[in-house]
Design a protein around this motif. Sequence first.
Motif, PDB file in Angstrom:
ATOM      1  N   ASP A 132       2.629  46.657 -80.940  1.00  0.00           N
ATOM      2  CA  ASP A 132       3.880  47.176 -81.625  1.00  0.00           C
ATOM      3  C   ASP A 132       3.699  48.662 -81.981  1.00  0.00           C
ATOM      4  O   ASP A 132       4.570  49.562 -82.085  1.00  0.00           O
ATOM      5  N   ARG A 133       2.443  48.440 -82.588  1.00  0.00           N
ATOM      6  CA  ARG A 133       2.093  50.128 -83.302  1.00  0.00           C
ATOM      7  C   ARG A 133       2.367  51.261 -82.036  1.00  0.00           C
ATOM      8  O   ARG A 133       3.118  52.456 -82.492  1.00  0.00           O
ATOM      9  N   ILE A 134       1.598  51.076 -81.179  1.00  0.00           N
ATOM     10  CA  ILE A 134       1.518  51.971 -79.729  1.00  0.00           C
ATOM     11  C   ILE A 134       2.947  52.130 -79.400  1.00  0.00           C
ATOM     12  O   ILE A 134       3.492  53.340 -79.275  1.00  0.00           O
ATOM     13  N   ALA A 135       3.824  51.216 -79.155  1.00  0.00           N
ATOM     14  CA  ALA A 135       5.227  51.162 -78.709  1.00  0.00           C
ATOM     15  C   ALA A 135       6.209  52.057 -79.746  1.00  0.00           C
ATOM     16  O   ALA A 135       6.880  53.050 -79.310  1.00  0.00           O
ATOM     17  N   TRP A 136       6.033  51.801 -80.922  1.00  0.00           N
ATOM     18  CA  TRP A 136       6.636  52.703 -82.083  1.00  0.00           C
ATOM     19  C   TRP A 136       6.578  54.043 -81.718  1.00  0.00           C
ATOM     20  O   TRP A 136       7.360  55.035 -81.778  1.00  0.00           O
ATOM     21  N   MET A 137       5.229  54.437 -81.767  1.00  0.00           N
ATOM     22  CA  MET A 137       4.683  55.784 -81.789  1.00  0.00           C
ATOM     23  C   MET A 137       5.161  56.433 -80.408  1.00  0.00           C
ATOM     24  O   MET A 137       5.639  57.643 -80.377  1.00  0.00           O
ATOM     25  N   GLN A 138       5.078  55.710 -79.411  1.00  0.00           N
ATOM     26  CA  GLN A 138       5.282  56.247 -77.789  1.00  0.00           C
ATOM     27  C   GLN A 138       6.974  56.468 -78.110  1.00  0.00           C
ATOM     28  O   GLN A 138       7.407  57.413 -77.386  1.00  0.00           O
ATOM     29  N   GLU A 139       7.670  55.548 -78.649  1.00  0.00           N
ATOM     30  CA  GLU A 139       9.397  55.758 -78.760  1.00  0.00           C
ATOM     31  C   GLU A 139       9.644  57.162 -79.504  1.00  0.00           C
ATOM     32  O   GLU A 139      10.199  57.752 -79.167  1.00  0.00           O
ATOM     33  N   ILE A 140       8.826  57.211 -80.665  1.00  0.00           N
ATOM     34  CA  ILE A 140       8.974  58.378 -81.773  1.00  0.00           C
ATOM     35  C   ILE A 140       8.761  59.655 -80.934  1.00  0.00           C
ATOM     36  O   ILE A 140       9.592  60.650 -81.106  1.00  0.00           O
ATOM     37  N   TYR A 141       7.805  59.567 -80.124  1.00  0.00           N
ATOM     38  CA  TYR A 141       7.281  60.927 -79.311  1.00  0.00           C
ATOM     39  C   TYR A 141       7.570  60.936 -77.911  1.00  0.00           C
ATOM     40  O   TYR A 141       6.860  61.918 -77.223  1.00  0.00           O
ATOM     41  N   ARG A 142       8.528  60.311 -77.615  1.00  0.00           N
ATOM     42  CA  ARG A 142       8.906  60.108 -76.188  1.00  0.00           C
ATOM     43  C   ARG A 142       9.132  61.297 -75.465  1.00  0.00           C
ATOM     44  O   ARG A 142       9.035  61.465 -74.286  1.00  0.00           O
ATOM     45  N   ASN A 143       9.765  62.173 -76.445  1.00  0.00           N
ATOM     46  CA  ASN A 143      10.143  63.480 -75.623  1.00  0.00           C
ATOM     47  C   ASN A 143       9.286  64.713 -75.604  1.00  0.00           C
ATOM     48  O   ASN A 143       9.729  65.926 -75.552  1.00  0.00           O
ATOM     49  N   ASP A 144       8.149  64.312 -76.221  1.00  0.00           N
ATOM     50  CA  ASP A 144       7.215  65.501 -76.493  1.00  0.00           C
ATOM     51  C   ASP A 144       5.847  65.184 -75.875  1.00  0.00           C
ATOM     52  O   ASP A 144       5.134  64.432 -76.053  1.00  0.00           O
ATOM     53  N   PRO A 145       5.847  65.997 -74.667  1.00  0.00           N
ATOM     54  CA  PRO A 145       4.596  65.875 -73.774  1.00  0.00           C
ATOM     55  C   PRO A 145       3.371  66.174 -74.529  1.00  0.00           C
ATOM     56  O   PRO A 145       2.154  65.914 -74.091  1.00  0.00           O
ATOM     57  N   ARG A 146       3.202  66.920 -75.675  1.00  0.00           N
ATOM     58  CA  ARG A 146       2.194  67.123 -76.340  1.00  0.00           C
ATOM     59  C   ARG A 146       1.436  66.156 -77.014  1.00  0.00           C
ATOM     60  O   ARG A 146       0.298  66.059 -77.421  1.00  0.00           O
ATOM     61  N   VAL A 147       2.314  64.776 -77.178  1.00  0.00           N
ATOM     62  CA  VAL A 147       1.701  63.889 -78.034  1.00  0.00           C
ATOM     63  C   VAL A 147       1.477  62.737 -77.067  1.00  0.00           C
ATOM     64  O   VAL A 147       2.187  62.371 -76.241  1.00  0.00           O
ATOM     65  N   ALA A 148       0.032  62.068 -77.550  1.00  0.00           N
ATOM     66  CA  ALA A 148      -0.209  61.000 -76.601  1.00  0.00           C
ATOM     67  C   ALA A 148      -0.690  60.063 -77.780  1.00  0.00           C
ATOM     68  O   ALA A 148      -1.018  60.158 -78.959  1.00  0.00           O
ATOM     69  N   VAL A 149      -0.522  58.811 -77.300  1.00  0.00           N
ATOM     70  CA  VAL A 149      -0.873  57.608 -78.109  1.00  0.00           C
ATOM     71  C   VAL A 149      -2.172  56.690 -77.657  1.00  0.00           C
ATOM     72  O   VAL A 149      -1.884  56.437 -76.464  1.00  0.00           O
ATOM     73  N   ALA A 150      -3.035  56.347 -78.425  1.00  0.00           N
ATOM     74  CA  ALA A 150      -4.152  55.726 -77.382  1.00  0.00           C
ATOM     75  C   ALA A 150      -4.787  54.957 -78.924  1.00  0.00           C
ATOM     76  O   ALA A 150      -4.834  55.059 -79.806  1.00  0.00           O
ATOM     77  N   ALA A 151      -5.390  53.613 -78.404  1.00  0.00           N
ATOM     78  CA  ALA A 151      -6.256  52.730 -79.375  1.00  0.00           C
ATOM     79  C   ALA A 151      -7.803  53.183 -79.012  1.00  0.00           C
ATOM     80  O   ALA A 151      -8.070  53.500 -77.850  1.00  0.00           O
ATOM     81  N   TYR A 152      -8.644  53.043 -79.868  1.00  0.00           N
ATOM     82  CA  TYR A 152      -9.946  53.114 -79.621  1.00  0.00           C
ATOM     83  C   TYR A 152     -10.829  52.457 -80.548  1.00  0.00           C
ATOM     84  O   TYR A 152     -10.342  51.916 -81.732  1.00  0.00           O
ATOM     85  N   LYS A 153     -12.046  52.151 -80.232  1.00  0.00           N
ATOM     86  CA  LYS A 153     -13.071  51.351 -81.208  1.00  0.00           C
ATOM     87  C   LYS A 153     -14.153  52.244 -81.533  1.00  0.00           C
ATOM     88  O   LYS A 153     -14.313  53.171 -80.575  1.00  0.00           O
ATOM     89  N   GLY A 154     -14.832  52.139 -82.548  1.00  0.00           N
ATOM     90  CA  GLY A 154     -16.084  52.815 -82.871  1.00  0.00           C
ATOM     91  C   GLY A 154     -15.655  53.965 -83.699  1.00  0.00           C
ATOM     92  O   GLY A 154     -14.728  54.042 -84.379  1.00  0.00           O
ATOM     93  N   LEU A 155     -16.884  55.046 -83.760  1.00  0.00           N
ATOM     94  CA  LEU A 155     -16.803  55.994 -84.521  1.00  0.00           C
ATOM     95  C   LEU A 155     -15.485  56.971 -83.865  1.00  0.00           C
ATOM     96  O   LEU A 155     -15.466  57.337 -82.969  1.00  0.00           O
ATOM     97  N   THR A 156     -14.789  57.248 -84.844  1.00  0.00           N
ATOM     98  CA  THR A 156     -13.822  58.554 -84.622  1.00  0.00           C
ATOM     99  C   THR A 156     -14.301  59.639 -83.998  1.00  0.00           C
ATOM    100  O   THR A 156     -13.871  60.136 -82.881  1.00  0.00           O
ATOM    101  N   ILE A 157     -15.654  60.118 -84.438  1.00  0.00           N
ATOM    102  CA  ILE A 157     -16.248  61.238 -83.962  1.00  0.00           C
ATOM    103  C   ILE A 157     -16.679  60.952 -82.499  1.00  0.00           C
ATOM    104  O   ILE A 157     -16.659  62.053 -81.492  1.00  0.00           O
ATOM    105  N   ASP A 158     -17.083  59.979 -82.130  1.00  0.00           N
ATOM    106  CA  ASP A 158     -17.464  59.597 -80.557  1.00  0.00           C
ATOM    107  C   ASP A 158     -16.165  59.469 -79.846  1.00  0.00           C
ATOM    108  O   ASP A 158     -16.264  60.017 -78.793  1.00  0.00           O
ATOM    109  N   TYR A 159     -15.141  59.068 -80.389  1.00  0.00           N
ATOM    110  CA  TYR A 159     -13.672  59.122 -79.550  1.00  0.00           C
ATOM    111  C   TYR A 159     -13.273  60.789 -79.581  1.00  0.00           C
ATOM    112  O   TYR A 159     -12.766  61.011 -78.417  1.00  0.00           O
ATOM    113  N   CYS A 160     -13.457  61.365 -80.419  1.00  0.00           N
ATOM    114  CA  CYS A 160     -13.200  62.879 -80.256  1.00  0.00           C
ATOM    115  C   CYS A 160     -14.040  63.440 -78.878  1.00  0.00           C
ATOM    116  O   CYS A 160     -13.511  64.322 -78.078  1.00  0.00           O
ATOM    117  N   LYS A 161     -15.251  63.110 -78.816  1.00  0.00           N
ATOM    118  CA  LYS A 161     -16.142  63.529 -78.030  1.00  0.00           C
ATOM    119  C   LYS A 161     -15.537  63.039 -76.382  1.00  0.00           C
ATOM    120  O   LYS A 161     -15.379  63.988 -75.656  1.00  0.00           O
TER     121      LYS A 161
END
Length: 158
Positions: A49-78
């Motif tokens: 639901d959270r992913i779907a809501w964000m994708q709907e909000i930003y559906r017309n802006d190609p600069r925005v992506a939505v993703a889920a991740y596990k682990g350290l935020t800094i590792d996901y940045c890499k």
Amino acid sequence: MRICLFPGTFDPITLGHTDVINRALDLFDRLVIGIGVNSNKTPMFTLEDRIAWMQEIYRNDPRVAVAAYKGLTIDYCKEIDARFILRGIRGVADFEYEKAIADVNRTIAPQVETIFLTTSPQYASVASTLVRDIHRYGGDVAPFLPAAVREGILKLKP
């Protein structure tokens, strides 16, 4: 390319979150809204639901992506080649907490810079925790949520 990660649980995404995201869009080429999956937290709303809501909000802006991740935020940045982490600040308490995290992240990955944006004054008191409490007890959450989230929550009611 200037890629920025905006991490959080977004349970749910609020007008305070979208305020920060919308104002940050001109600063970066790509903004990834990263939903951190934390086994110690039990969200009120499903990840889907959270992913779907964000994708709907930003559906017309190609600069925005939505993703889920596990682990350290800094590792996901890499993993996504993000050189920036975006954090919204509502007040002094948020800053102190976020600065401590930014300092640790800088130690682990000096190439990743944390950017703080203060929320616009009208959203300084909006927090997902408060919105969940209002919703849990049957209150009106409409003033705090983007339209896609308001509509989504209404569909979830039995």
